[in-house]
Scaffold this motif. Structure first.
Motif, PDB file in Angstrom:
ATOM      1  N   ALA A   1     -17.860   1.270  -4.576  1.00  0.00           N
ATOM      2  CA  ALA A   1     -16.566   1.114  -3.912  1.00  0.00           C
ATOM      3  C   ALA A   1     -15.527   2.103  -4.410  1.00  0.00           C
ATOM      4  O   ALA A   1     -14.443   2.210  -3.832  1.00  0.00           O
ATOM      5  CB  ALA A   1     -16.056  -0.312  -4.120  1.00  0.00           C
ATOM      6  N   LEU A   2     -15.833   2.837  -5.469  1.00  0.00           N
ATOM      7  CA  LEU A   2     -14.840   3.703  -6.099  1.00  0.00           C
ATOM      8  C   LEU A   2     -14.378   4.880  -5.224  1.00  0.00           C
ATOM      9  O   LEU A   2     -13.229   5.319  -5.369  1.00  0.00           O
ATOM     10  CB  LEU A   2     -15.375   4.223  -7.435  1.00  0.00           C
ATOM     11  CG  LEU A   2     -14.323   4.626  -8.473  1.00  0.00           C
ATOM     12  CD1 LEU A   2     -13.407   3.460  -8.788  1.00  0.00           C
ATOM     13  CD2 LEU A   2     -15.001   5.118  -9.748  1.00  0.00           C
ATOM     14  N   PRO A   3     -15.198   5.422  -4.329  1.00  0.00           N
ATOM     15  CA  PRO A   3     -14.691   6.505  -3.472  1.00  0.00           C
ATOM     16  C   PRO A   3     -13.439   6.117  -2.686  1.00  0.00           C
ATOM     17  O   PRO A   3     -12.555   6.956  -2.492  1.00  0.00           O
ATOM     18  CB  PRO A   3     -15.872   6.789  -2.530  1.00  0.00           C
ATOM     19  CG  PRO A   3     -17.066   6.460  -3.356  1.00  0.00           C
ATOM     20  CD  PRO A   3     -16.655   5.254  -4.157  1.00  0.00           C
TER      21      PRO A   3
ATOM     22  N   GLU B   1      -9.778   8.048  -2.898  1.00  0.00           N
ATOM     23  CA  GLU B   1      -9.033   8.582  -1.760  1.00  0.00           C
ATOM     24  C   GLU B   1      -7.542   8.275  -1.891  1.00  0.00           C
ATOM     25  O   GLU B   1      -6.697   9.087  -1.505  1.00  0.00           O
ATOM     26  CB  GLU B   1      -9.579   7.994  -0.452  1.00  0.00           C
ATOM     27  CG  GLU B   1     -10.924   8.564  -0.036  1.00  0.00           C
ATOM     28  CD  GLU B   1     -11.379   7.989   1.292  1.00  0.00           C
ATOM     29  OE1 GLU B   1     -10.569   7.275   1.925  1.00  0.00           O
ATOM     30  OE2 GLU B   1     -12.526   8.252   1.695  1.00  0.00           O
ATOM     31  N   LEU B   2      -7.225   7.101  -2.427  1.00  0.00           N
ATOM     32  CA  LEU B   2      -5.829   6.716  -2.601  1.00  0.00           C
ATOM     33  C   LEU B   2      -5.196   7.396  -3.804  1.00  0.00           C
ATOM     34  O   LEU B   2      -4.002   7.696  -3.803  1.00  0.00           O
ATOM     35  CB  LEU B   2      -5.723   5.196  -2.746  1.00  0.00           C
ATOM     36  CG  LEU B   2      -6.091   4.356  -1.529  1.00  0.00           C
ATOM     37  CD1 LEU B   2      -6.091   2.883  -1.883  1.00  0.00           C
ATOM     38  CD2 LEU B   2      -5.122   4.630  -0.386  1.00  0.00           C
TER      39      LEU B   2
ATOM     40  N   ALA C   1       0.831  -1.207   0.000  1.00  0.00           N
ATOM     41  CA  ALA C   1       0.000   0.000   0.000  1.00  0.00           C
ATOM     42  C   ALA C   1       0.862   1.252   0.000  1.00  0.00           C
ATOM     43  O   ALA C   1       0.563   2.233  -0.684  1.00  0.00           O
ATOM     44  CB  ALA C   1      -0.935   0.001   1.209  1.00  0.00           C
ATOM     45  N   SER C   2       1.961   1.227   0.763  1.00  0.00           N
ATOM     46  CA  SER C   2       2.829   2.404   0.816  1.00  0.00           C
ATOM     47  C   SER C   2       3.537   2.630  -0.497  1.00  0.00           C
ATOM     48  O   SER C   2       3.799   3.764  -0.897  1.00  0.00           O
ATOM     49  CB  SER C   2       3.857   2.241   1.946  1.00  0.00           C
ATOM     50  OG  SER C   2       4.739   1.160   1.659  1.00  0.00           O
ATOM     51  N   VAL C   3       3.843   1.539  -1.219  1.00  0.00           N
ATOM     52  CA  VAL C   3       4.501   1.666  -2.509  1.00  0.00           C
ATOM     53  C   VAL C   3       3.519   2.125  -3.577  1.00  0.00           C
ATOM     54  O   VAL C   3       3.808   2.987  -4.404  1.00  0.00           O
ATOM     55  CB  VAL C   3       5.149   0.322  -2.924  1.00  0.00           C
ATOM     56  CG1 VAL C   3       5.650   0.386  -4.359  1.00  0.00           C
ATOM     57  CG2 VAL C   3       6.285  -0.025  -1.976  1.00  0.00           C
ATOM     58  N   ASN C   4       2.312   1.548  -3.549  1.00  0.00           N
ATOM     59  CA  ASN C   4       1.330   1.856  -4.587  1.00  0.00           C
ATOM     60  C   ASN C   4       0.731   3.256  -4.434  1.00  0.00           C
ATOM     61  O   ASN C   4       0.312   3.866  -5.408  1.00  0.00           O
ATOM     62  CB  ASN C   4       0.200   0.820  -4.570  1.00  0.00           C
ATOM     63  CG  ASN C   4       0.654  -0.506  -5.142  1.00  0.00           C
ATOM     64  OD1 ASN C   4       1.532  -0.553  -5.984  1.00  0.00           O
ATOM     65  ND2 ASN C   4       0.057  -1.585  -4.663  1.00  0.00           N
ATOM     66  N   HIS C   5       0.677   3.724  -3.184  1.00  0.00           N
ATOM     67  CA  HIS C   5       0.080   5.041  -2.973  1.00  0.00           C
ATOM     68  C   HIS C   5       1.100   6.120  -3.312  1.00  0.00           C
ATOM     69  O   HIS C   5       2.091   6.296  -2.627  1.00  0.00           O
ATOM     70  CB  HIS C   5      -0.391   5.205  -1.533  1.00  0.00           C
ATOM     71  CG  HIS C   5      -0.931   6.568  -1.259  1.00  0.00           C
ATOM     72  ND1 HIS C   5      -1.935   7.141  -2.002  1.00  0.00           N
ATOM     73  CD2 HIS C   5      -0.585   7.483  -0.328  1.00  0.00           C
ATOM     74  CE1 HIS C   5      -2.194   8.348  -1.537  1.00  0.00           C
ATOM     75  NE2 HIS C   5      -1.383   8.579  -0.534  1.00  0.00           N
TER      76      HIS C   5
ATOM     77  N   MET D   1      -5.467   0.012 -10.542  1.00  0.00           N
ATOM     78  CA  MET D   1      -6.859  -0.275 -10.840  1.00  0.00           C
ATOM     79  C   MET D   1      -7.114  -1.778 -10.875  1.00  0.00           C
ATOM     80  O   MET D   1      -8.141  -2.260 -10.375  1.00  0.00           O
ATOM     81  CB  MET D   1      -7.261   0.366 -12.176  1.00  0.00           C
ATOM     82  CG  MET D   1      -8.683   0.025 -12.640  1.00  0.00           C
ATOM     83  SD  MET D   1      -9.983   0.433 -11.440  1.00  0.00           S
ATOM     84  CE  MET D   1     -10.055   2.220 -11.609  1.00  0.00           C
ATOM     85  N   ALA D   2      -6.182  -2.536 -11.445  1.00  0.00           N
ATOM     86  CA  ALA D   2      -6.326  -3.992 -11.495  1.00  0.00           C
ATOM     87  C   ALA D   2      -6.348  -4.577 -10.085  1.00  0.00           C
ATOM     88  O   ALA D   2      -7.153  -5.472  -9.783  1.00  0.00           O
ATOM     89  CB  ALA D   2      -5.188  -4.601 -12.305  1.00  0.00           C
ATOM     90  N   ASP D   3      -5.480  -4.083  -9.205  1.00  0.00           N
ATOM     91  CA  ASP D   3      -5.464  -4.571  -7.821  1.00  0.00           C
ATOM     92  C   ASP D   3      -6.766  -4.222  -7.103  1.00  0.00           C
ATOM     93  O   ASP D   3      -7.316  -5.037  -6.344  1.00  0.00           O
ATOM     94  CB  ASP D   3      -4.277  -3.977  -7.063  1.00  0.00           C
ATOM     95  CG  ASP D   3      -2.945  -4.529  -7.538  1.00  0.00           C
ATOM     96  OD1 ASP D   3      -2.947  -5.581  -8.216  1.00  0.00           O
ATOM     97  OD2 ASP D   3      -1.903  -3.921  -7.238  1.00  0.00           O
ATOM     98  N   PHE D   4      -7.265  -3.023  -7.342  1.00  0.00           N
ATOM     99  CA  PHE D   4      -8.526  -2.596  -6.729  1.00  0.00           C
ATOM    100  C   PHE D   4      -9.677  -3.500  -7.167  1.00  0.00           C
ATOM    101  O   PHE D   4     -10.478  -3.973  -6.345  1.00  0.00           O
ATOM    102  CB  PHE D   4      -8.808  -1.143  -7.112  1.00  0.00           C
ATOM    103  CG  PHE D   4     -10.239  -0.717  -6.930  1.00  0.00           C
ATOM    104  CD1 PHE D   4     -10.767  -0.504  -5.668  1.00  0.00           C
ATOM    105  CD2 PHE D   4     -11.072  -0.526  -8.037  1.00  0.00           C
ATOM    106  CE1 PHE D   4     -12.090  -0.108  -5.513  1.00  0.00           C
ATOM    107  CE2 PHE D   4     -12.376  -0.128  -7.884  1.00  0.00           C
ATOM    108  CZ  PHE D   4     -12.898   0.081  -6.618  1.00  0.00           C
ATOM    109  N   LEU D   5      -9.759  -3.776  -8.466  1.00  0.00           N
ATOM    110  CA  LEU D   5     -10.830  -4.612  -8.987  1.00  0.00           C
ATOM    111  C   LEU D   5     -10.708  -6.048  -8.488  1.00  0.00           C
ATOM    112  O   LEU D   5     -11.708  -6.680  -8.126  1.00  0.00           O
ATOM    113  CB  LEU D   5     -10.805  -4.581 -10.516  1.00  0.00           C
ATOM    114  CG  LEU D   5     -11.166  -3.248 -11.169  1.00  0.00           C
ATOM    115  CD1 LEU D   5     -10.838  -3.288 -12.660  1.00  0.00           C
ATOM    116  CD2 LEU D   5     -12.630  -2.902 -10.950  1.00  0.00           C
ATOM    117  N   SER D   6      -9.478  -6.565  -8.459  1.00  0.00           N
ATOM    118  CA  SER D   6      -9.266  -7.936  -7.983  1.00  0.00           C
ATOM    119  C   SER D   6      -9.707  -8.077  -6.541  1.00  0.00           C
ATOM    120  O   SER D   6     -10.451  -9.006  -6.181  1.00  0.00           O
ATOM    121  CB  SER D   6      -7.788  -8.315  -8.120  1.00  0.00           C
ATOM    122  OG  SER D   6      -7.382  -8.317  -9.469  1.00  0.00           O
ATOM    123  N   ASP D   7      -9.262  -7.161  -5.686  1.00  0.00           N
ATOM    124  CA  ASP D   7      -9.634  -7.225  -4.270  1.00  0.00           C
ATOM    125  C   ASP D   7     -11.138  -7.092  -4.094  1.00  0.00           C
ATOM    126  O   ASP D   7     -11.746  -7.790  -3.259  1.00  0.00           O
ATOM    127  CB  ASP D   7      -8.923  -6.120  -3.485  1.00  0.00           C
ATOM    128  CG  ASP D   7      -7.422  -6.330  -3.389  1.00  0.00           C
ATOM    129  OD1 ASP D   7      -6.973  -7.468  -3.657  1.00  0.00           O
ATOM    130  OD2 ASP D   7      -6.704  -5.362  -3.074  1.00  0.00           O
TER     131      ASP D   7
END
Length: 314
Positions: free
Chosen positions: A129-131, A135-136, A101-105, A296-302
């Motif tokens: 879930a997009l909000p 935020e990130l 998360a620290s790397v991706n943000h 975006m891919a990680d967000f959708l997968s999770d």
């Protein structure tokens, strides 16, 4: 075309006892098997082969010099040592997640990412879930295209897509995320007037809501056509939202995804009609490592993995 493969992320843990270094992917594999109980289910979750998963478990047991599972015909059962390791492996998992998360943000992640997906997934699952994603990545613009019949990822019409049909050509990376479950649904008003002798599988006296000619190729439309055996549906529509509205109005039975039907207050007549569809994440191969596409891919997968039971209809 290739299956989406995430490279091994190594977290080495050296011990003075002289044991081999531990690999994070081995600990992650251990957790997956511990949670799912079988190699096949765990391998699907990790998007790796069963042979690779088995090697990782063997390697972890060799590094720790203890058996972690009892191999049974019905699956893998944790040993006492394995059960004690779960909490420690989960701590590693949380540390890896925090590190990622620290790397991706990145406050300066900018540009646009274009996602193609079905309208029902966009409106009911992704947009609510997009909000959290915004935020990130507040400077990353998201474009969602729901007319996926005209969109091809390999033609660069979109950066990535969530779809129920697996592409058979093109330079794309693919990962299966879950299953979209379908059932046969009706309104309570319709069921109140339905003939009492209408048993499961006997729909001779039922009215049906179905799809128009343009959508005749859809599994739901083909299922209804088989059931009707030459009879006409009472009404046809060109979208799921109108199918649900027609069903809620009491016009007849309709084949609808479980997660949409339950939200509309419809009653399930048959929960398993055999047309469940896989959900795939599809990415342009040359964009798979681009940060804007990857986040975006990680967000959708999770998101989809977290909603697997809801989407499948369990």
């Amino acid at each position: 075309m290739k299956e989406l493969d995430k490279s091994d992320n190594v977290i080495s843990v050296s011990e003075k006892s002289g044991r081999n270094n531990l690999v994070w992917d081995d600990a992650r594999s251990f957790l997956a098997v511990a949670r799912y109980g079988t190699l096949s289910a765990a391998a699907q979750t990790l998007n790796i082969g069963i042979a690779t998963l088995s090697r990782r478990i063997d390697r972890l047991e060799a590094a720790l010099d203890v058996p972690l599972f009892v191999r049974q015909q019905s699956g893998y059962q944790l040993t006492e040592d394995g059960a004690e390791l779960v909490e420690k492996a989960e701590a590693l998992e949380e540390a890896a997640r925090a590190l990622g998360a620290s790397v991706n943000h990145h406050p300066y992640l900018t540009g646009k990412v274009r996602l193609a997906t079905a309208e029902n997934l966009a409106t009911t699952l992704i947009l609510p879930a997009l909000p959290e994603f915004r935020e990130l990545h507040p400077r990353l613009m998201v474009e969602i295209v729901t007319d996926i019949t005209a969109v091809n990822v390999h033609r660069r019409d979109a950066d990535l897509a969530v779809r129920m049909v697996k592409p058979t050509r093109g330079n794309v990376a693919i990962r299966r995320l879950g299953t979209l479950g379908y059932g046969l649904y009706a309104s309570s008003d319709y069921l109140a007037t339905r003939q009492a002798d209408s048993d499961r599988g006997n729909y001779e006296s039922d009215s049906f809501v179905s799809w128009g000619e343009v959508q005749a190729h859809l599994p739901a439309a083909q299922w209804v056509e088989r059931i009707l055996r030459g009879r006409q549906p009472v009404i046809t529509t060109t979208s799921l939202s109108t199918q649900i509205a027609a069903t809620a109005a009491g016009l007849g039975l309709a084949v609808i995804p479980h997660f949409l039907a339950e939200g509309a207050g419809l009653t399930c007549v048959d929960a398993d009609i055999g047309i469940d569809q896989p959900i795939y994440l599809v990415i342009q191969s040359d964009l798979a490592q681009a940060r804007r596409t990857r986040v975006m891919a990680d967000f959708l997968s999770d998101l989809i993995i977290a909603n697997r039971s809801r989407l499948q209809g369990h």
